[in-house]
Design an enzyme around this catalytic site. Structure first.
Site, mmCIF file in Angstrom:
data_model
loop_
_atom_site.group_PDB
_atom_site.id
_atom_site.type_symbol
_atom_site.label_atom_id
_atom_site.label_comp_id
_atom_site.label_asym_id
_atom_site.label_seq_id
_atom_site.Cartn_x
_atom_site.Cartn_y
_atom_site.Cartn_z
ATOM 1 N N ARG A 10 0.837 -1.193 0.000
ATOM 2 C CA ARG A 10 0.000 0.000 0.000
ATOM 3 C C ARG A 10 0.874 1.246 0.000
ATOM 4 O O ARG A 10 1.859 1.331 0.707
ATOM 5 C CB ARG A 10 -0.908 0.051 1.234
ATOM 6 N N VAL A 11 0.477 2.195 -0.849
ATOM 7 C CA VAL A 11 1.029 3.545 -0.809
ATOM 8 C C VAL A 11 -0.151 4.494 -0.666
ATOM 9 O O VAL A 11 -1.286 4.154 -0.990
ATOM 10 C CB VAL A 11 1.870 3.888 -2.056
ATOM 11 N N SER A 12 0.122 5.693 -0.178
ATOM 12 C CA SER A 12 -0.961 6.623 0.143
ATOM 13 C C SER A 12 -1.564 7.317 -1.060
ATOM 14 O O SER A 12 -2.708 7.745 -1.017
ATOM 15 C CB SER A 12 -0.468 7.675 1.131
ATOM 16 N N SER A 13 -0.808 7.472 -2.141
ATOM 17 C CA SER A 13 -1.353 8.193 -3.289
ATOM 18 C C SER A 13 -0.906 7.546 -4.590
ATOM 19 O O SER A 13 0.070 6.799 -4.632
ATOM 20 C CB SER A 13 -0.933 9.665 -3.261
ATOM 21 N N GLN A 16 2.815 7.702 -5.868
ATOM 22 C CA GLN A 16 3.900 7.047 -5.149
ATOM 23 C C GLN A 16 4.218 5.697 -5.766
ATOM 24 O O GLN A 16 3.378 5.044 -6.367
ATOM 25 C CB GLN A 16 3.533 6.888 -3.674
#
Length: 192
Positions: A10-13, A16
């Site tokens: 998982r990345v926040s945006s 990324q």
């Protein structure tokens, strides 16, 4: 059925990069999500991953903060996953949880590391808010620059005074009709 090693990344945006997470780890299936970890309910890929894993599988995450950002959610997720008979591995922290053989020390480490991560996130947010407030106090403006400069407003007024339609005027000066109508509304509300 063969037990699987499943990765959750998982990345926040969207901008990324996920390449560094789980690089070089042999995985049977990977679930990749580009979403904030603010709440578990807002992450459909995580929900899909949790529905996919079965007893005997291993779920691998790069680090604790990739699975959840706050302590309560992380502890709840680990409990939920291990309760299904799935082992959870966090590579960065070198922690593995299977539910059956977890010792109190590992549970303490999970709780402490999750709490420190949450604390760090809250400190970052506090410093950001303080920085924004200080910048605003110095007169700094945030957001996109105003589209309507005094020169552009003068050009709009001249085009409308010459009889150009609002649509033609908006296109001529390179703004949307909604922006033009907002300008005209603001102008008439101020009595200009």
């Amino acid at each position: 059925m063969k037990h699987q090693v499943v990765g959750y990344i998982r990345v926040s945006s969207v901008g990324q990069n996920t390449d560094r997470q789980l690089a070089g780890v042999a995985l049977d299936r990977v679930f990749e999500e580009k979403a904030s970890a603010k709440t578990v309910t807002a992450r459909p890929v995580l929900a899909e991953c949790l529905a996919y894993v079965r007893a005997g599988d291993t779920l691998v995450c790069h680090s604790l903060d990739r699975l959840a950002r706050n302590t309560a959610e992380l502890l709840g997720l680990v409990r939920e996953i291990t309760g299904k008979g799935v082992t959870v591995r966090f590579l960065k922290e070198n922690l593995t949880f299977s539910g059956s053989d977890d010792d109190p020390f590992k549970n303490l480490m999970l709780s402490m590391l999750a709490a420190f991560g949450q604390f760090e996130r809250e400190l970052i947010n506090e410093r950001r808010r303080e920085g924004v407030a200080a910048a605003r106090a110095r007169g700094r403006k945030f957001g996109a620059p105003a589209k309507l400069t005094p020169e552009l407003c003068a050009k709009i007024d001249a085009l409308l005074a010459s009889g150009a339609s609002k649509r033609t005027t908006a296109r001529a000066v390179g703004i949307g009709e909604a922006t033009l109508y907002r300008y005209l509304g603001d102008r008439s509300a101020s009595g200009v």
